[in-house]
Motif scaffolding. Sequence first.
Motif, PDB file in Angstrom:
ATOM      1  N   UNK A 379       8.773  -1.971 203.048  1.00  0.00           N
ATOM      2  CA  UNK A 379       7.286  -1.533 202.684  1.00  0.00           C
ATOM      3  C   UNK A 379       6.338  -2.360 202.766  1.00  0.00           C
ATOM      4  N   UNK A 380       6.702  -3.493 201.656  1.00  0.00           N
ATOM      5  CA  UNK A 380       5.839  -4.459 201.265  1.00  0.00           C
ATOM      6  C   UNK A 380       4.620  -4.516 200.496  1.00  0.00           C
ATOM      7  N   UNK A 381       5.022  -3.108 200.207  1.00  0.00           N
ATOM      8  CA  UNK A 381       4.623  -2.348 198.322  1.00  0.00           C
ATOM      9  C   UNK A 381       4.543  -2.737 197.508  1.00  0.00           C
ATOM     10  N   UNK A 382       4.647  -3.690 197.119  1.00  0.00           N
ATOM     11  CA  UNK A 382       5.359  -4.996 194.969  1.00  0.00           C
ATOM     12  C   UNK A 382       4.561  -4.373 194.366  1.00  0.00           C
ATOM     13  N   UNK A 383       3.777  -4.344 194.565  1.00  0.00           N
ATOM     14  CA  UNK A 383       2.426  -4.260 193.530  1.00  0.00           C
ATOM     15  C   UNK A 383       3.416  -2.740 193.399  1.00  0.00           C
ATOM     16  N   UNK A 384       3.747  -1.447 194.123  1.00  0.00           N
ATOM     17  CA  UNK A 384       3.719   0.233 193.193  1.00  0.00           C
ATOM     18  C   UNK A 384       5.630  -0.340 192.088  1.00  0.00           C
ATOM     19  N   UNK A 385       6.226  -1.468 193.359  1.00  0.00           N
ATOM     20  CA  UNK A 385       7.682  -1.042 192.306  1.00  0.00           C
ATOM     21  C   UNK A 385       7.543  -2.403 190.967  1.00  0.00           C
ATOM     22  N   UNK A 386       6.595  -2.693 190.938  1.00  0.00           N
ATOM     23  CA  UNK A 386       6.135  -3.458 189.905  1.00  0.00           C
ATOM     24  C   UNK A 386       5.770  -2.407 189.170  1.00  0.00           C
ATOM     25  N   UNK A 387       5.416  -1.715 188.887  1.00  0.00           N
ATOM     26  CA  UNK A 387       4.480  -0.294 187.901  1.00  0.00           C
ATOM     27  C   UNK A 387       5.545   0.017 187.384  1.00  0.00           C
ATOM     28  N   UNK A 388       6.783   0.702 188.492  1.00  0.00           N
ATOM     29  CA  UNK A 388       7.359   1.017 187.884  1.00  0.00           C
ATOM     30  C   UNK A 388       8.469   0.979 187.571  1.00  0.00           C
ATOM     31  N   UNK A 389       8.656  -0.684 187.571  1.00  0.00           N
ATOM     32  CA  UNK A 389       9.600  -1.245 187.317  1.00  0.00           C
ATOM     33  C   UNK A 389       8.495  -1.125 185.091  1.00  0.00           C
ATOM     34  N   UNK A 390       7.706  -1.848 184.939  1.00  0.00           N
ATOM     35  CA  UNK A 390       7.038  -1.263 183.849  1.00  0.00           C
ATOM     36  C   UNK A 390       7.584   0.049 183.217  1.00  0.00           C
ATOM     37  N   UNK A 391       7.889   0.896 183.826  1.00  0.00           N
ATOM     38  CA  UNK A 391       7.992   2.491 183.308  1.00  0.00           C
ATOM     39  C   UNK A 391       9.463   2.485 182.328  1.00  0.00           C
ATOM     40  N   UNK A 392      10.601   1.721 183.262  1.00  0.00           N
ATOM     41  CA  UNK A 392      11.853   1.982 183.656  1.00  0.00           C
ATOM     42  C   UNK A 392      11.792   1.050 181.376  1.00  0.00           C
ATOM     43  N   UNK A 393      10.924  -0.424 181.598  1.00  0.00           N
ATOM     44  CA  UNK A 393      11.503  -0.978 180.321  1.00  0.00           C
ATOM     45  C   UNK A 393      11.471   0.043 179.394  1.00  0.00           C
ATOM     46  N   UNK A 394      10.865   1.304 178.977  1.00  0.00           N
ATOM     47  CA  UNK A 394      11.068   1.570 177.878  1.00  0.00           C
ATOM     48  C   UNK A 394      12.225   2.590 178.020  1.00  0.00           C
ATOM     49  N   UNK A 395      12.808   2.740 179.209  1.00  0.00           N
ATOM     50  CA  UNK A 395      14.094   3.154 178.867  1.00  0.00           C
ATOM     51  C   UNK A 395      15.104   2.627 178.904  1.00  0.00           C
ATOM     52  N   UNK A 396      14.929   1.753 180.223  1.00  0.00           N
ATOM     53  CA  UNK A 396      16.296   0.816 180.396  1.00  0.00           C
ATOM     54  C   UNK A 396      16.422  -0.705 180.475  1.00  0.00           C
ATOM     55  N   UNK A 397      16.028  -1.220 178.997  1.00  0.00           N
ATOM     56  CA  UNK A 397      15.403  -2.499 178.958  1.00  0.00           C
ATOM     57  C   UNK A 397      16.832  -3.565 178.540  1.00  0.00           C
ATOM     58  N   UNK A 398      17.477  -2.837 178.614  1.00  0.00           N
ATOM     59  CA  UNK A 398      19.056  -3.837 178.378  1.00  0.00           C
ATOM     60  C   UNK A 398      19.427  -3.665 179.138  1.00  0.00           C
ATOM     61  N   UNK A 399      19.569  -2.847 180.636  1.00  0.00           N
ATOM     62  CA  UNK A 399      20.040  -2.250 182.007  1.00  0.00           C
ATOM     63  C   UNK A 399      20.374  -3.357 182.761  1.00  0.00           C
ATOM     64  N   UNK A 400      21.560  -3.933 183.176  1.00  0.00           N
ATOM     65  CA  UNK A 400      22.113  -5.299 183.916  1.00  0.00           C
ATOM     66  C   UNK A 400      21.048  -4.673 185.041  1.00  0.00           C
ATOM     67  N   UNK A 401      20.841  -2.696 185.060  1.00  0.00           N
ATOM     68  CA  UNK A 401      20.460  -2.221 186.760  1.00  0.00           C
ATOM     69  C   UNK A 401      19.284  -2.535 186.915  1.00  0.00           C
ATOM     70  N   UNK A 402      18.322  -2.793 185.461  1.00  0.00           N
ATOM     71  CA  UNK A 402      17.005  -3.116 185.754  1.00  0.00           C
ATOM     72  C   UNK A 402      16.811  -4.166 186.208  1.00  0.00           C
ATOM     73  N   UNK A 403      17.505  -5.410 186.303  1.00  0.00           N
ATOM     74  CA  UNK A 403      17.443  -6.317 186.211  1.00  0.00           C
ATOM     75  C   UNK A 403      17.619  -7.237 186.952  1.00  0.00           C
ATOM     76  N   UNK A 404      18.300  -6.445 187.881  1.00  0.00           N
ATOM     77  CA  UNK A 404      18.339  -6.424 189.467  1.00  0.00           C
ATOM     78  C   UNK A 404      17.527  -5.915 190.583  1.00  0.00           C
TER      79      UNK A 404
END
Length: 922
Positions: A379-404
């Motif tokens: 939907x080209x709402x990239x900023x929302x995904x970026x915000x979500x990634x920043x939250x995920x890093x708190x729990x999944x910082x070394x997870x390959x799935x987060x890298x993808x």
Amino acid sequence: MKHIFLVILIVPFLSLAQVEDNYEKANIAFSENQFDEAYIYLKNSLNEDANHLPSKILMGKVLAISFIYDDAIDEFFEALSAGADPNLVIDFLGNALLVEGRFEEAIGLSSSGLSTKNRALLSAIQAKANSSLGNSDEARSQFEQAINLDASNSAIFDAYAKFELSLDNIDAAISLSQRAIALDMNNVEAYRTLANAYSENSDVENYLASLIKGLEIDDTQPLLLRDLVSAYVKLERFEDAEQVLNKILSSSSANPMARLLLSWVQAQLGKNELSQNTLEDLVNYLSLIDSDSVATGDGLIYIAGLANYASGNIEAARQNLQTYITKQPQNFNASILLSDIYENEGSVPSAIAVLEKFRDRANTDIEFADKLCSLYIKARLNHKCTSLVSQLKKTFSSDDRLIVIEAKVLAARGKIDEALGKLDTVQAESERVTVEKAILALKVNKFEEAEALIKSLLVSGERNNDYLNVLAGVYIKKGDSQQAQALVNEILDKNPSHYSARFNQASLFASANRFTDSKRILEILNTEQPRELQVLLLLAKVEKGLGNLEQALVYVENALDISAELSQAKIEQAEIYGLLGNYKRALQILNPLVKDNFLDPDYLARRADLLIRMNDLSAAKRDLDTLFGIFANDGNELLQLSYFQRRANDRQGALKSIDRALELSPQAYFPLLEKVKLSLELGELDAAKSTMRVLKNTHDNTADIAMLRGDVMMAENQFDKATEAYQDAIEQDPNFGQALLKRYELAKRGFQTDQFIKFAEDHLATNSNANLMKHLLGDLYLEINQADAAKKHYSELLTQTRYRNLAYIMNNLANIYINEGDYQNAYELALKANERLPNNQAITDTLGWSLVKLNRLDSGLNYLRQAFAMSTADPAVRYHIGYTLAKLGRKSEAIRELTNLLEQFGDFKERPLAEDLLASLT
């Protein structure tokens, strides 16, 4: 007679009897509402005589009634220009302009010549236009003026009521609607306006009464029926609602909105089997009821949704799940399933809306976060995904799935190389990661890398067809059709029914413009899987390539029936409507896309292009201003934007874009050229000269620079220096049309004429196909009275049958023949010119004049009259008419014509002839 020195427009007179006969038949068909039949007769009439005013006026009305507003407006303006009585067109013209959103033009319509009633009508139209532009005070003033002019027009009072209702002036709207009804008790639209006013006032009793009264007058009105059903549902009068819904479906059995509501109403009445049957027949969902009105029974609806989904009845499943989630919005599994349905149908915003209420869950559920992020990116709402990634890093910082996921975000922001680098850090690379890398590599045209990645998936000794097909797709992107074709052949040899490989084959044919071959395959694929979106969209492009725009539109709309929010299909649909000239419909499609993706440069550029073509330049400028912000750091895009801004007549905006591009790259060649042009157009001569100095110091002299140097000299009235500069440009590039035309114009004015003639003759001696130069040289010879030399070049051009300006050559050569007394050759050439360009005033005059010289006076006069109707400002035509009238013995008419001619025009070429002829008649 008139020479054409390189353009104009109208049509030859043929059979008056045929014209009148076709018009009368069209008029009868129109009065009987047979608009298609009327259109055919009018087309025939206008083919016979394009200037037949009654036919043009009626054609405009037929086109307007058929929703072809742009063409209707053109017909009306042409008719007015040709002398039509404005009272005959003002209603249709004004309303067509409103529908097309051309509000400024509607406001600019003149009331001159209108009757009092039509002046009132025009005031109401202009009031609506001002209302649409947000000029409420001006709109109200014009409505009052309309009523003062004609207090008996019910429609004007209703329009005024709608205006007040739009401003929440409920009491005024009610009063005006009641006055409209008092003037015309059968004004159904006024009853609906009154009902809406009562609804805004929460006056349910009067709301229902007004709707019922309107339906007593016309029980087929869909909007009144819809409003009445909604009212009954809110009041829980289900039997009344069912009765009205069945009435709607009796005349519109496929109405999905009515079917959905009927299924629900039937359930409330205990007709469960009938309700379920109705539900299963639904194609689309549009609810008319509030969620508070929906009863219980959630489990059964959810089970029905699951059962329909499992059995492949996706549409019915969607309806079930939508109903269920309306009542149970926190059911995560049901929401995931409905979101999947929406996504598969291309309705990404709806898919997101279903899941966003679980946004907090995404912080701890990485699989769900991946799904939500993928939807955001689509939907080209990239900023929302970026915000979500920043939250995920708190729990999944070394997870390959987060890298993808992070790589996806980077790619969506255009940082493909960074995304590829991110994927390289994955510790346990899977097939999924490899495919992601290949796709990203393709996006940045890293074809070798993409090829290598896909090949790595082809395990030694095993040629997986699916991976082979992906590789074929890589080759298609590379433009390597030979290797792509070889892979497709390999797949189809092993599995002739491989669907995706056949699709790639169709793509290869389409890219080679073998549209018929592509279509043959795609039609088979479409038969096998009629809901495959990419097949439908490629079919649309193929039909477009074949010139079958209407059929292309069918395929796109089939895709949208499956996936109502598929942006790719909407873009294609808007483009086709634009090609069909239906700019308003194209704009209606683009507007929601821009609204949902307000910073998408592609959508904004497409909408700006449409707005420019619709002449809504102020709206186009707003989109172009937004694009400036988006492209502020991209010099190439800013240059392209400046061209767009020129089309929108926004030269200051274009200059701003160019100045910014030059801030980024001060010596950039094309922005510097554009800066000179814009500065000259804006009258900023010093800026133009300053930029020319930069060009001279940073770039070698080119034909472009030489021409611009000439433009600067012209602005300073240094015509000799301008001549030298233009000469320099065409010596560097003899095919440089703009410079050639400018040099010709100065030669025509006497500036180094002989030099230009010598240059042109020398060039033509070795470049006989330089048609534009040959044309201009012929024109120049004609201008300086060297007809024999002009005749030579014009005659040579007659052999160039594909030369686009051949009709002008024929006209000028015909005039030479007239002056030589060779009237038959003149007539034959003028006739051919008229066949090539039938709507040209100068050619029509030449044709008429040659007929007169052949003593075919009546036919000649008919053409001369047409030429006069096209341009009353051409004294030569007036003289030709006076001469012909005299030859016909119509002495008094000839005297009147010649007298008017001499009184209205000062010096003109034929004046001595006109004076002598008039003297001989008096």
